[in-house]
Enzyme design. Structure first.
Site, PDB file in Angstrom:
ATOM      1  N   LYS A  35       0.842  -1.207   0.000  1.00 20.95           N
ATOM      2  CA  LYS A  35       0.000   0.000   0.000  1.00 20.95           C
ATOM      3  C   LYS A  35       0.878   1.258   0.000  1.00 20.95           C
ATOM      4  CE  LYS A  35      -0.241  -0.283   5.002  1.00 20.95           C
ATOM      5  NZ  LYS A  35      -1.004  -0.773   6.154  1.00 20.95           N
ATOM      6  N   TYR A 255      17.112  29.686   7.025  1.00 20.56           N
ATOM      7  CA  TYR A 255      15.939  30.411   7.541  1.00 20.56           C
ATOM      8  C   TYR A 255      15.976  30.510   9.064  1.00 20.56           C
ATOM      9  CZ  TYR A 255      13.608  30.225   2.996  1.00 20.56           C
ATOM     10  OH  TYR A 255      13.282  30.396   1.683  1.00 20.56           O
TER      11      TYR A 255
END
Ligand SMILES: *Cc1c(COP(=O)(O)O)cnc(C)c1O
Length: 358
Positions: A35, A255
Site C-alpha cells: 500500500k 531560515y
C-alpha cells in the site's frame, strides 16, 4: 555532472528481505503489503520484484487495479475492503480479495448479483479499535457471510495488532487471546502478524503473515536495527552537493538563522528539501552521509535544499554525492531525529523524486 535527488531502489535487497521473512514465517504464507506506493518504493516495480510473494495487500481499490493493469495475477487483498456497490463490482471483476470489517460491507455483498465467488477476509477487532467486528458481533457477521449467494470462494479471518512493536507483550497477548477465543475451532485460515508481529517474541501462529515495513528493510522496533533482523535497506535516498561555502564563526545559516557557526565552518548545500518529502522536523544535527561520511544537518530544512556542516570532511565540492538514508545510515535512525517513524519518512518521499531501480 551532478545528479539531483533520486530514490534508488535495490530490488535484490527487496528479494533478500522477502527470503528472511519467509524463513521467519515458517510454513505461513506471505502477503506482501505494498500500500501507499509500496511505502514510497513504487507500487508496480515493487510488486514485480516481489513476484514470489504469495499475495499482495493494498489499502485502496485503485492500488489493486493498478497492480492488475500491470499484469499482476497473484491474489491481491484490499485491506479496507470496498465502500460502494460500484467498487465491489470492480473488485469482483478483477478478482480482488476483500477485507470485510463492517456490516455495511456485508450489505453490499448481499446486493451483489452475479456468479463471481470472492475470497473474503473477515476482520475482527481485538483491541485496536480501528476496523473490524468486535468479538461480540463477529459470530453474527460470520453467519451472514456464510449465507451469501453465491457462497464465498473462501472465508479467512484476520486481526491487527496495536502494540506488536513494543517489548511489553501485554497488549499483544490480550489481543491474541481474544482472537483465539473468537475463532476457536472454526477451521478458517487466519492472519495476525504485521512486521513487528512477525519479528516479535509472541508466537502468533498464523496461516498468513502481512509484512510491510520489514520488506523495505526498515525496523519496526525502537531498540534494535533492521540489520539485527537480517534485513537490508531497499531505498537509498541519494542526492548531491550543489554549493559549498565558508561560513565565519558567529555567522548563521538558513531560515531563521537557526544554526550559528561556533567556529569557521565549511557548509555544503545539498539538493533535498521538504519539497522532496524531507520533513522540516528533521532536527539540526541529523546525520547525512556526504561522500560516505557522516556530517550533521545545519539549521532548518528548506523546500529544495538543506545545509550540512562538512567542516570535518575533506574534499567536498559541487557534485559530491550525499545520502539522506540508505546503507550506512538507516531510515530508522533518521526518523528518530525527526520525531517520527520510518514508515512516515518512506511514504513522504514526494512525487518529484524519481525512483530508480538498481
Ligand atoms: C499496513 C498494514 C500491515 C503492514 O504493517 P507493517 O507494520 O508495515 O508490517 C499489515 N496489516 C494491515 C492490516 C495493515 O494495514
Amino acid at each position: 555532472m551532478s545528479r539531483l535527488i533520486r530514490a534508488v531502489i535495490d530490488t535484490h535487497a527487496l528479494r533478500h528481505n522477502l527470503s528472511i521473512i519467509r524463513a521467519r514465517a515458517g510454513s505461513a504464507r506471505v502477503m506482501a503489503v505494498v500500500k501507499a506506493n509500496a511505502y514510497g518504493h513504487g507500487l508496480v516495480p515493487t510488486a514485480l520484484a516481489l513476484a514470489q510473494a504469495d499475495a499482495f495487500a493494498v489499502a485502496r481499490l485503485e492500488e489493486g487495479l493498478a497492480l492488475r493493469a500491470a499484469g499482476i495475477t497473484r491474489p491481491i487483498v484490499l485491506l479496507e475492503g470496498v465502500f460502494t456497490v460500484a467498487q465491489l463490482q470492480e473488485a469482483a471483476h478483477h478478482g480482488l480479495e476483500l477485507v470485510v470489517h463492517d456490516a455495511l460491507q456485508i450489505e453490499l455483498l448481499e446486493q451483489l448479483r452475479g456468479t463471481q465467488r470472492l475470497v473474503l477476509w473477515i476482520k475482527i477487532d481485538t483491541g485496536m479499535n480501528r476496523l473490524g467486528f468486535p468479538t461480540t458481533e463477529f459470530a453474527a457477521a460470520l453467519e451472514r457471510v456464510r449465507r451469501l449467494t453465491p457462497a464465498p470462494l473462501e472465508i479467512r479471518l484476520l486481526t491487527h495488532l496495536a502494540c506488536a512493536n513494543e517489548r511489553d507483550e501485554g497488549m499483544t497477548q490480550a489481543q491474541l487471546a481474544r482472537f483465539r477465543q473468537a475463532t476457536r475451532a472454526l477451521g478458517y485460515a487466519v492472519s495476525i502478524a504485521n512486521s513487528a508481529g512477525l519479528f516479535g517474541t509472541v508466537r502468533l501462529g498464523c496461516d498468513w503473515v502481512r509484512p510491510g515495513l520489514a520488506l523495505y528493510g526498515a525496523c519496526p522496533f525502537a531498540d534494535c536495527s533492521a540489520t539485527d533482523l537480517g534485513l537490508k535497506p531497499v531505498m537509498t535516498l541519494a542526492t548531491s552537493v550543489i554549493a559549498v561555502r565558508r561560513v565565519a564563526r558567529g555567522e548563521s545559516v538558513g531560515y531563521g538563522g537557526a544554526w550559528v557557526a561556533t567556529r569557521d565552518s565549511l557548509i555544503a548545500i545539498i539538493a533535498a528539501g521538504y519539497g522532496d518529502g524531507l520533513h522540516r522536523s528533521l532536527a539540526g544535527g541529523t546525520p547525512v552521509l556526504v561522500d560516505g561520511e557522516r556530517a550533521p544537518l545545519a539549521g532548518r530544512v528548506s523546500m529544495d535544499m538543506m545545509a550540512v556542516d562538512v567542516s570535518g570532511l575533506r574534499e567536498v565540492h559541487v557534485g559530491t554525492p550525499a545520502v539522506l538514508w540508505g546503507p550506512g545510515l538507516s531510515v530508522d535512525e533518521v526518523a528518530r531525529h525527526a520525531g517520527t517513524i520510518p514508515y512516515e519518512l518512506l511514504c513522504s518521499v514526494s512525487q518529484r523524486v524519481p525512483l530508480e531501480p538498481r
